[in-house]
Design a protein around this motif. Sequence first.
Motif, PDB file in Angstrom:
ATOM      1  N   TYR A  30      21.954   6.481 -24.765  1.00 61.18           N
ATOM      2  CA  TYR A  30      20.733   5.824 -24.278  1.00 61.18           C
ATOM      3  C   TYR A  30      20.831   5.537 -22.790  1.00 61.18           C
ATOM      4  O   TYR A  30      21.762   4.878 -22.324  1.00 61.18           O
ATOM      5  N   ASP A  34      16.084   7.079 -17.832  1.00 64.14           N
ATOM      6  CA  ASP A  34      15.522   8.382 -18.172  1.00 64.14           C
ATOM      7  C   ASP A  34      14.039   8.222 -18.513  1.00 64.14           C
ATOM      8  O   ASP A  34      13.677   7.408 -19.378  1.00 64.14           O
ATOM      9  N   PRO A  35      13.155   8.993 -17.852  1.00 60.76           N
ATOM     10  CA  PRO A  35      11.713   8.885 -18.167  1.00 60.76           C
ATOM     11  C   PRO A  35      11.406   9.177 -19.633  1.00 60.76           C
ATOM     12  O   PRO A  35      10.395   8.714 -20.165  1.00 60.76           O
ATOM     13  N   ASN A  36      12.282   9.934 -20.283  1.00 66.10           N
ATOM     14  CA  ASN A  36      12.068  10.287 -21.692  1.00 66.10           C
ATOM     15  C   ASN A  36      12.867   9.402 -22.647  1.00 66.10           C
ATOM     16  O   ASN A  36      13.050   9.759 -23.816  1.00 66.10           O
ATOM     17  N   ALA A  37      13.339   8.277 -22.147  1.00 61.69           N
ATOM     18  CA  ALA A  37      14.116   7.369 -22.991  1.00 61.69           C
ATOM     19  C   ALA A  37      13.269   6.923 -24.183  1.00 61.69           C
ATOM     20  O   ALA A  37      12.068   6.652 -24.039  1.00 61.69           O
ATOM     21  N   PRO A  38      13.862   6.838 -25.364  1.00 58.43           N
ATOM     22  CA  PRO A  38      13.086   6.461 -26.557  1.00 58.43           C
ATOM     23  C   PRO A  38      12.619   5.014 -26.484  1.00 58.43           C
ATOM     24  O   PRO A  38      13.222   4.167 -25.825  1.00 58.43           O
ATOM     25  N   THR A  39      11.537   4.762 -27.166  1.00 64.79           N
ATOM     26  CA  THR A  39      11.041   3.392 -27.300  1.00 64.79           C
ATOM     27  C   THR A  39      11.971   2.618 -28.232  1.00 64.79           C
ATOM     28  O   THR A  39      12.346   3.112 -29.296  1.00 64.79           O
ATOM     29  N   LYS A 381      17.574   8.480 -33.104  1.00 61.16           N
ATOM     30  CA  LYS A 381      16.754   8.103 -31.952  1.00 61.16           C
ATOM     31  C   LYS A 381      17.566   8.084 -30.660  1.00 61.16           C
ATOM     32  O   LYS A 381      17.025   7.836 -29.577  1.00 61.16           O
TER      33      LYS A 381
END
Length: 429
Positions: A30, A34-39, A381
């Motif tokens: 994690y 990162d712009p694509n990091a998970p919620t 995730k």
Amino acid sequence: TMGKGGRTDAAVRQQAANKAAGLTGWKSPYNPLDPNAPTLPTKGEIKAVIPSHCFERSYFWSMYYLIRDLIIAAAFAYGTSQVLSTDLPDLNDPVAIAKWTLGWGFYAFWQGTILTGPWVVGHECGHGAFSPSQTWNDFVGFFVHHALLVPYFGWQYTHAKHHRRTNHLTDGESHVPSTAEDNGLGPHNERNSFYAAWHEAMGDGAFAAFQVWTHLAIGWPLYLLGLASTGKLDQKGNPLNGRIADHFRPSSPMFPEKISFKIFLSTAAMILSLAGLAMAGMKFGFLPVFLWYLNPYFFVNAWLVLYTWLQHTDPSIPHYGEGEWTWVKGALSTIDRPYGIFDFFHHRIGSTHVAHHLFHKMPHYNALEATNAIKAFLEPKGLYNYDPTPWWQAMWKIAHTCHYVEGTTGIQYYKSLEDIPRTKDIKKE
């Protein structure tokens, strides 16, 4: 974010050095930058995937594990008494000296390892995980922890804050990262003082060994005395500004007035415990008390600091300033690690630490089942931290790579003094 001037080139050199030294390895999946990091899920969403019985606290099973630990400790002490003497060996007999020294060293390590089990159980009492009754929890925890020279109520309060504000750069508690300035680094990487200068004088390996020693050998008493690794704010949220935040004074800035009497009780019990040791020393001699109690006690301290250090520290684990931090972010910054046989003695406190930080009232004997459920939910995730690196290798890596953060705002990652150019190299340029 990239470090201050000069640290980029140094980081490239350090990556090569780390690879050569075998310090590369696991990285947290994690990355909040990162712009694509998970919620991130909510605490409720995580709790929903855990079987409900995992949260049930049992008087029977909690007492069983405590009594089991104490029986193992007593049996080991008895067995040791049959083969070792507290009398000094013949100083003219090197074989006798070696047997005596190695024998008592063996006892100290393993008895300290065994007694870390009751320490973990006492810590669960403080959390409310031992039984449904907090009165019973405090009664058991008070006696167990003071037998191990832990100020029960004082540490109960600060450890609860450690859980409430995990990985918060200013309002966290215990193992709160120090800044570049704290370490003696100037705005342009000048090694002005303290660790920055000490690191250059000592060298990488010696400084890493020094980090291990300061954490494991003296870290715990220094923390209790308010001299190392404390938070940066008092209980009202104001900067400490040099005030000592110890665990013993009812007026310590880390405690609210409402628990002053509890702090007094803990400190009084600590004094009585120390007086008991002093009386035992006068009756039986200092050496027997040292061999039977104090030497194992040092290993208990080493284990508990090791767990807190390793479960929250890695170059890839983020720490958050005010405005970035949330409770879930902090809790999910925890790392599970394998501890082999030590999991039996320590009730898996290091290998189920993610579950423990998410749900601190969950008893240890249900934590493995809960961890499996949490892992199944979070790992797909990219949100579950499990570092398979053997703990002693992870410790050595962290001692080399996790020395300071740039500041106390935003999202920060640990940096290494090994990345900073040496003063002599700068002068050559």
